[in-house]
Design an enzyme around this catalytic site. Structure first.
Site, PDB file in Angstrom:
ATOM      1  N   SER A 240      48.817  41.265  32.038  1.00  0.00           N
ATOM      2  CA  SER A 240      49.833  40.585  32.990  1.00  0.00           C
ATOM      3  C   SER A 240      51.150  40.565  32.380  1.00  0.00           C
ATOM      4  CB  SER A 240      49.174  39.353  33.488  1.00  0.00           C
ATOM      5  OG  SER A 240      49.794  38.863  34.591  1.00  0.00           O
TER       6      SER A 240
ATOM      7  N   ASP B 264      43.877  45.016  42.132  1.00  0.00           N
ATOM      8  CA  ASP B 264      44.918  44.172  41.508  1.00  0.00           C
ATOM      9  C   ASP B 264      46.086  43.823  42.276  1.00  0.00           C
ATOM     10  OD1 ASP B 264      46.155  43.139  39.052  1.00  0.00           O
ATOM     11  OD2 ASP B 264      45.156  44.736  37.786  1.00  0.00           O
TER      12      ASP B 264
ATOM     13  N   HIS C 286      42.592  41.567  39.124  1.00  0.00           N
ATOM     14  CA  HIS C 286      43.475  41.093  37.983  1.00  0.00           C
ATOM     15  C   HIS C 286      42.981  40.824  36.581  1.00  0.00           C
ATOM     16  CE1 HIS C 286      47.777  40.630  36.907  1.00  0.00           C
ATOM     17  NE2 HIS C 286      47.513  39.488  36.325  1.00  0.00           N
TER      18      HIS C 286
END
Length: 304
Positions: A112, A252, A279
């Site tokens: 991320s 995602d 995610h």
């Protein structure tokens, strides 16, 4: 991968200027094998949700986790404002950690926000970096925000209206906002029910001290109004000179459009989309994730 939780071989802190960065090592840093350095998301998250990557130490790669400044076991600075929390600060912290731990050969795994951070770090071509994994990371926050508009529009009727009402009023700390936000999180952040223990641990840590997250990101994943809202790595991705694996999930929040620039710009890149993940595919599809990462690591390191 072994099903049991892998115990750390050491834990501690390293000085970072007047502050301290907490770290955890699994495996032997003196084994001669490249270390896998795990860089968590947020900004303002913690290492906890990425702990299962420690299991890769069983295959010859010592694994380093750490908590970025402002969170977890590292120094907390709730009095610091947005001008303190910068990309350069976290780049410096990562460089300091690598140097303090004496890592001569290593692979970076950035998840991320950590994916953007490690991409920026790798673009400077640091000595000893052997490979890069960018997991579930957009290449640009402006692109991310454009895609958030689309994902928000697909939420159940009335949810986005509730979210926008609170965002306009500045009441994003209310239970109603958090409840509405869960519709997004359960679709695009973690699709597992109940949430895994490690993911919950990170979520609670962020809730307990959201200083960094609020300053750099904003009140939620889909309402980015912090200092990162105009930032990205489009200008430096082409400078990454190590083999790079990009991972994302079909569901995602880091949609294919936000990830595509890595595939277009990084010279030596491979992109894997995990079909049943959002995610956190390392939690949602662990066997497939492990196979993809293991295959990549074998091409850049000396693990087994």
């Amino acid at each position: 991968m072994p099903p049991a939780r892998t115990a750390p071989s050491s834990k501690g802190t390293v000085p970072f200027g007047p502050y301290k960065t907490w770290y955890r090592v699994t495996g032997d840093l003196d084994s001669g094998h490249p270390a896998l350095v795990v860089v968590h998301g947020g900004p303002g998250s913690t290492h906890d949700y990425l702990l299962r990557l420690a299991e890769f130490s069983a295959h010859g790669w010592p694994v380093v986790h750490y908590d970025q400044l402002g969170n977890g076991g590292s120094t907390h600075l709730p009095e610091r404002g947005p001008d303190f929390w910068t990309v350069d600060l976290f780049l410096a912290e990562l460089r300091n950690l690598v140097q303090r731990l004496g890592l001569k050969d290593y692979v970076l795994f950035g998840q991320s926000w950590g994916g953007l951070l490690t991409a920026k770090y790798a673009s400077a071509r640091p000595a000893g970096l052997r490979g890069l994994v960018i997991a579930n990371a957009p290449a640009s926050y402006p692109l991310w925000l454009e895609e958030m508009e689309i994902l928000r529009s697909r939420l159940p009727p009335g949810v986005d209206e509730t979210l926008r009402r609170h965002e306009a009023a500045g009441t994003t700390d209310t239970d109603e906002y958090h409840t509405a936000a869960m519709h997004f999180y359960e679709r695009h952040v973690c699709r597992l029910k109940p949430w895994p223990r490690d993911w919950q641990a990170t979520f609670y840590e962020l809730f307990n001290d959201p200083t960094v997250y609020y300053a750099m990101n904003g009140p939620s994943e889909f309402h980015v109004n912090g200092t990162l809202k105009d930032w990205g790595v489009l200008d430096c991705a082409a400078d990454i000179a190590v083999p790079t694996l990009v991972i994302s999930g079909r569901h995602d929040e880091a949609t294919p459009r936000t990830v595509q620039p890595y595939a277009d710009l990084v010279p030596d890149v491979r992109w894997e989309i995990l079909e049943d993940s959002s995610h956190v595919p390392h939690l949602e599809e662990p066997e497939r994730f492990d196979a993809v990462l293991h295959d990549f690591l074998k091409t850049v390191g000396q693990g087994g």
